[in-house]
Write a protein that holds these residues in place. Structure first.
Motif, PDB file in Angstrom:
ATOM      1  N   GLU A 177      -4.980 -10.246  39.415  1.00  0.00           N
ATOM      2  CA  GLU A 177      -5.327  -8.912  39.908  1.00  0.00           C
ATOM      3  C   GLU A 177      -6.609  -8.952  40.742  1.00  0.00           C
ATOM      4  O   GLU A 177      -6.689  -8.342  41.815  1.00  0.00           O
ATOM      5  CB  GLU A 177      -5.504  -7.947  38.729  1.00  0.00           C
ATOM      6  N   ARG A 193      -3.595 -13.259  33.975  1.00  0.00           N
ATOM      7  CA  ARG A 193      -3.148 -11.949  34.453  1.00  0.00           C
ATOM      8  C   ARG A 193      -4.284 -11.206  35.144  1.00  0.00           C
ATOM      9  O   ARG A 193      -4.107 -10.629  36.234  1.00  0.00           O
ATOM     10  CB  ARG A 193      -2.604 -11.108  33.283  1.00  0.00           C
ATOM     11  N   LYS A 210      -4.097 -14.160  29.126  1.00  0.00           N
ATOM     12  CA  LYS A 210      -4.718 -12.895  29.537  1.00  0.00           C
ATOM     13  C   LYS A 210      -5.604 -13.092  30.759  1.00  0.00           C
ATOM     14  O   LYS A 210      -5.587 -12.279  31.704  1.00  0.00           O
ATOM     15  CB  LYS A 210      -5.538 -12.312  28.385  1.00  0.00           C
TER      16      LYS A 210
END
Length: 352
Positions: free
Chosen positions: A91, A87, A84
């Motif tokens: 971004e 990810r 997680k």
């Protein structure tokens, strides 16, 4: 099994018992011995080493070390929170101006993430080698020269003591000034420069960030996986900082690098067998010019010459830990991580 390992681990012992084992093997017990070794929970690589020892008349410790670092000890660690965090980090990296990449000064190559270059997409990168107090001056100079040849100037830091922090702050500020100068040239207003700190678990990111911020906002502990969320903070007016959890490749294709991470406590202990990793460390220490077998012999009062890494752990276990090999392996790894064997890197710069 202990007797067999002792006979196979040291050439002197093997020579004394060679005729005995030769008779056993000729009498048809060779297959039974192989089966016993193969089924033992000790280490499958020992069985392969045993066969080669009798065939070639001496233990092939280099092959044993390679085997432990590849097929014999598969190291894999990828906790759910890292997936997680990766990810979210990718971004956020779209928004940052500067990436501060932290690596472990003892293993600079092994702690370089293979996908980072793709993620940062040409953004300005500042390379930091933390734990500079745990390597020698010669190691430091060698790595500094290597990265300079790659046009990647490096900053050496000690997050625990604060060394190198001022230099890192100045360089980040200098990059920020350059970015805002370009903005002004385009008719844009200056803004806060966004800096992301990234790196593998347990290489000192939290300690570095606390030093940069001059206050403790990140929990720092000598174990991987403490930081689990991304967090933005302000160093000073005009400079914002993003702290991220340690990130790892989803799969360790290079098991030699993975074992180095285990030795330096940069991945979770549940990902590897302590005795196997400690045996590799013994072999590596014996081959390092700055260390050698003498550092082991001096530390544990057990001669490390002419013995495989696994057999040496057994000797230390018998002398100091009532035969508990796992406890002996744990102590040896802790001693290395605390610098009890001296200051040196486990890796040398790649040759040209």
């Amino acid at each position: 099994m202990a007797v067999v390992s002792a006979d196979l681990g040291c050439s002197a012992t093997r020579d004394r018992c060679g005729s005995f084992w030769g008779e056993k093997w000729r009498s048809g017990e060779r297959m039974l011995l192989r089966k016993s070794l193969r089924n033992s929970s000790r280490i499958s690589a020992t069985a392969s080493l045993a066969v080669r020892t009798f065939k070639h008349e001496r233990p092939i410790v280099d092959v044993e070390m390679n085997r432990l670092m590849t097929t014999g000890r598969y190291v894999q660690w990828y906790p759910g929170h890292i997936a997680k965090a990766e990810r979210d980090l990718k971004e956020q990296l779209l928004l940052v101006d500067v990436v501060v990449e932290l690596r472990d000064a003892r293993i600079p190559s092994a702690t370089g993430h293979p996908d980072l270059e793709k993620w940062i997409r040409g953004k300005k990168r500042i390379l930091v080698l933390n734990r500079e107090d745990m390597i020698s001056t010669a190691d430091r100079n060698a790595w500094a020269s290597y990265f300079a040849s790659k046009d990647m100037p490096v900053i050496f830091t000690n997050g625990q003591q604060g060394k190198g922090i001022m230099k890192l702050t100045r360089q980040a500020g200098s990059v920020g000034s350059t970015i805002n100068s370009k903005r002004r040239d385009k008719g844009l207003l200056p803004r806060s420069v966004r800096v992301a700190v990234v790196g593998f678990p347990n290489i000192g990111k939290s300690s570095i960030i606390n030093r940069l911020l001059k206050r403790k906002i990140c929990e720092a502990a000598p174990r991987p996986g403490v930081t689990r969320q991304l967090r933005w903070s302000t160093i000073h007016d005009g400079l914002d900082l993003l702290d991220s959890p340690g990130i790892l490749p989803m799969k360790f294709d290079d098991q030699a690098a993975a074992v180095k991470l285990a030795i330096c406590n940069d991945i979770g202990q549940e990902s590897y067998e302590v005795s196997g990793v400690a045996a590799v460390l013994v072999e590596r220490l014996k081959r390092l010019p700055a260390a050698g077998a003498k550092v082991l012999t001096s530390r544990y009062r057990v001669d490390a010459e002419d013995c495989s890494g696994e057999y040496y752990l057994e000797l230390v276990a018998q002398k100091l830990f009532q035969g508990d090999v796992n406890q002996a392996a744990t102590r040896l790894l802790l001693d290395f991580r605390r610098g009890k064997f001296g200051c040196f890197a486990l890796e040398s710069p790649p040759s040209s």
